[in-house]
Design an enzyme around this catalytic site. Structure first.
Site, PDB file in Angstrom:
ATOM      1  N   HIS A  65      32.017 -13.557  17.913  1.00 51.78           N
ATOM      2  CA  HIS A  65      32.868 -13.406  18.823  1.00 51.78           C
ATOM      3  C   HIS A  65      33.631 -14.416  19.267  1.00 51.78           C
ATOM      4  O   HIS A  65      34.596 -14.465  19.884  1.00 51.78           O
ATOM      5  CB  HIS A  65      32.104 -12.804  19.995  1.00 51.78           C
ATOM      6  CG  HIS A  65      31.860 -11.187  19.722  1.00 51.78           C
ATOM      7  ND1 HIS A  65      32.166 -10.325  20.698  1.00 51.78           N
ATOM      8  CD2 HIS A  65      31.313 -10.638  18.695  1.00 51.78           C
ATOM      9  CE1 HIS A  65      31.854  -8.905  19.983  1.00 51.78           C
ATOM     10  NE2 HIS A  65      31.302  -8.990  18.695  1.00 51.78           N
ATOM     11  N   VAL A  69      38.200 -15.223  18.722  1.00 48.69           N
ATOM     12  CA  VAL A  69      39.355 -15.494  19.874  1.00 48.69           C
ATOM     13  C   VAL A  69      39.557 -16.822  19.953  1.00 48.69           C
ATOM     14  O   VAL A  69      38.633 -17.573  20.234  1.00 48.69           O
ATOM     15  CB  VAL A  69      38.741 -14.823  21.131  1.00 48.69           C
ATOM     16  CG1 VAL A  69      39.429 -15.126  22.170  1.00 48.69           C
ATOM     17  CG2 VAL A  69      38.178 -13.578  21.028  1.00 48.69           C
ATOM     18  N   GLY A  71      39.818 -19.039  17.964  1.00 52.94           N
ATOM     19  CA  GLY A  71      38.953 -20.051  16.913  1.00 52.94           C
ATOM     20  C   GLY A  71      37.493 -20.400  17.465  1.00 52.94           C
ATOM     21  O   GLY A  71      37.063 -20.122  18.478  1.00 52.94           O
ATOM     22  N   SER A  75      34.830 -21.094  23.499  1.00 46.56           N
ATOM     23  CA  SER A  75      35.183 -20.554  24.765  1.00 46.56           C
ATOM     24  C   SER A  75      34.599 -19.550  25.577  1.00 46.56           C
ATOM     25  O   SER A  75      34.235 -19.158  26.425  1.00 46.56           O
ATOM     26  CB  SER A  75      36.697 -20.139  24.565  1.00 46.56           C
ATOM     27  OG  SER A  75      36.642 -19.193  23.677  1.00 46.56           O
ATOM     28  N   PRO A 163      37.438  -7.047  17.083  1.00 51.68           N
ATOM     29  CA  PRO A 163      37.604  -5.540  16.615  1.00 51.68           C
ATOM     30  C   PRO A 163      36.972  -4.509  17.235  1.00 51.68           C
ATOM     31  O   PRO A 163      35.872  -4.720  18.087  1.00 51.68           O
ATOM     32  CB  PRO A 163      36.810  -5.771  15.114  1.00 51.68           C
ATOM     33  CG  PRO A 163      35.887  -7.095  15.465  1.00 51.68           C
ATOM     34  CD  PRO A 163      36.474  -7.778  16.409  1.00 51.68           C
ATOM     35  N   HIS A 193      25.459  -7.395   9.138  1.00 53.81           N
ATOM     36  CA  HIS A 193      24.965  -6.025   9.701  1.00 53.81           C
ATOM     37  C   HIS A 193      23.660  -5.822   9.319  1.00 53.81           C
ATOM     38  O   HIS A 193      22.952  -4.973   9.759  1.00 53.81           O
ATOM     39  CB  HIS A 193      25.865  -5.108   9.659  1.00 53.81           C
ATOM     40  CG  HIS A 193      27.197  -5.053  10.429  1.00 53.81           C
ATOM     41  ND1 HIS A 193      28.160  -4.299  10.496  1.00 53.81           N
ATOM     42  CD2 HIS A 193      27.567  -6.097  11.157  1.00 53.81           C
ATOM     43  CE1 HIS A 193      29.018  -4.458  11.129  1.00 53.81           C
ATOM     44  NE2 HIS A 193      28.895  -5.601  11.806  1.00 53.81           N
ATOM     45  N   THR A 194      23.125  -6.654   8.291  1.00 55.58           N
ATOM     46  CA  THR A 194      21.839  -6.421   7.892  1.00 55.58           C
ATOM     47  C   THR A 194      20.873  -6.764   8.822  1.00 55.58           C
ATOM     48  O   THR A 194      19.362  -6.174   8.598  1.00 55.58           O
ATOM     49  CB  THR A 194      21.521  -7.416   6.446  1.00 55.58           C
ATOM     50  OG1 THR A 194      20.354  -6.754   5.755  1.00 55.58           O
ATOM     51  CG2 THR A 194      21.372  -8.748   6.847  1.00 55.58           C
ATOM     52  N   ASP A 246      18.852  -1.515  10.039  1.00 51.11           N
ATOM     53  CA  ASP A 246      18.163  -1.005   8.753  1.00 51.11           C
ATOM     54  C   ASP A 246      16.901  -1.153   9.190  1.00 51.11           C
ATOM     55  O   ASP A 246      16.253  -1.852   9.930  1.00 51.11           O
ATOM     56  CB  ASP A 246      18.523  -1.417   7.500  1.00 51.11           C
ATOM     57  CG  ASP A 246      18.286  -3.126   7.318  1.00 51.11           C
ATOM     58  OD1 ASP A 246      17.420  -3.443   7.542  1.00 51.11           O
ATOM     59  OD2 ASP A 246      19.276  -3.650   6.724  1.00 51.11           O
ATOM     60  N   ASP A 253      18.522  -9.810   4.601  1.00 52.17           N
ATOM     61  CA  ASP A 253      18.524  -9.672   2.881  1.00 52.17           C
ATOM     62  C   ASP A 253      19.639  -8.512   2.678  1.00 52.17           C
ATOM     63  O   ASP A 253      20.654  -8.491   3.339  1.00 52.17           O
ATOM     64  CB  ASP A 253      17.252  -8.687   2.694  1.00 52.17           C
ATOM     65  CG  ASP A 253      17.029  -7.413   3.539  1.00 52.17           C
ATOM     66  OD1 ASP A 253      17.925  -6.734   3.883  1.00 52.17           O
ATOM     67  OD2 ASP A 253      16.042  -7.047   3.898  1.00 52.17           O
TER      68      ASP A 253
END
Length: 325
Positions: A65, A69, A71, A75, A163, A193-194, A246, A253
């Site tokens: 995040h 924004v 780079g 911030s 996003p 997201h794992t 998960d 993993d």
């Protein structure tokens, strides 16, 4: 064949190293000014990781995040003067972002040893890198030399650049190819997201406004039933209601990819990445070979953490991460 694969890996590393050095970053910038900085940060992180198993994915999300924004400039850590609502953090898309205060705490420890030397932006990258390794992921060699932003960022900019929860594959590729990533690296970085959780608020549209036939697109029926049970309609506005990403949510993993292939992707992009013709073969490859995923993720992480950085005379080295000097 193995020889060619190893040669390709070495060449990619050399090209990547040349690229980051060319942007004013270095793998040895603190060698003389603060040689122990990575050990200091790692020692400070240890108790945080052990006391809060959810902290590694929190640090990883905090880095993304921040970098998304304007780079990787720390911030996102800034609180405006006067006790008002944080500017960048006021974005609704920063919902659930945590561990900002931990970076500030680690910075104070580093300042005691190396005053005015190491940026908050570099400390955040170290924390996210160590979070991956602590969770069982690859050890990633990253360059340093980032400087911190000297001004706070508007929440409106964060709203525009972060996003949405319903991000699709097109959006995924657009975001990460703009940072110099290949399609393979873009698929690898979403593999973050794992680990961690997804708040029910972020899957509200998938569950309550499914496409066609009252079913969430690309979702295995049993898994959809599980999500509906875990996230009943009345809970979708609750900050505290979530599902783990998960079954091995605290281990870095390649299970994310096998889950996606079997219709157990939680977010829209998680579901679509295994069916889109541009990304499906890569998902299949990562599901079959964790080492390949780790190599691609390491390369993608370096590109993410070197995007849009301030170096040299740009920006500042803040004394406190949450305050502008």
């Amino acid at each position: 064949m193995d020889h060619l694969k190893k040669l390709s890996t070495v060449l990619c590393f050399l090209l990547l190293q040349f690229g980051v050095e060319g942007r004013g970053l270095s793998y040895s910038i603190y060698q003389k000014s603060c040689p122990q900085v990575e050990d200091i940060v790692r020692a400070a992180l240890g108790p945080i990781f052990l006391s809060d198993p959810s902290s590694p994915p929190a640090f990883l999300r905090l880095l993304f995040h921040d970098c998304q924004v304007q780079g990787c400039d720390a911030s996102i850590l800034v609180d405006p003067a006067g006790g008002k609502k944080p500017l960048e953090m006021a974005s609704s898309k920063n919902f659930g972002v945590r561990k900002r205060e931990s970076i500030s705490l680690i910075k104070s420890v580093v300042e005691a040893q190396c005053p005015g030397t190491v940026s908050c932006a570099d400390i955040l990258v170290m924390a996210a890198r160590d979070a991956v390794a602590f969770s069982g992921g690859p050890w990633i060699k990253v360059p340093f030399g980032r400087r911190d932003s000297s001004r706070a960022t508007s929440y409106k900019l964060a709203d525009a650049l972060l996003p949405p929860a319903n991000l699709d594959v097109n959006g995924l590729l657009q975001i990460f190819t703009q940072k110099g990533m290949t399609i393979k690296e873009a698929v690898a970085i979403i593999g973050a997201h794992t680990i961690g959780i997804t708040h029910c608020l972020n899957i509200r549209d998938r569950l309550q406004r499914p496409e066609g036939g009252g079913r969430a697109r690309g979702m295995e029926p049993g898994f959809e039933a599980f999500l509906r049970l875990s996230c009943p309609e009345g809970s979708l506005i609750s900050n505290s209601t979530f599902v783990v990403n998960d079954p091995s949510a605290f281990t870095f993993d390649n299970h994310y990819y096998s889950n996606a292939m079997h219709g157990r992707g939680i977010l829209r992009v998680d579901a679509e990445v295994s069916s889109d013709s541009r990304t499906a073969p890569i998902v299949s490859s990562f599901a079959a070979d964790q080492s390949e995923f780790f190599r691609a993720f390491a390369s993608a992480f370096v590109k993410l953490s070197t995007s849009g950085v301030l170096t040299g005379n740009q920006g500042v080295i803040r004394k406190s991460c949450n305050r502008l000097d």
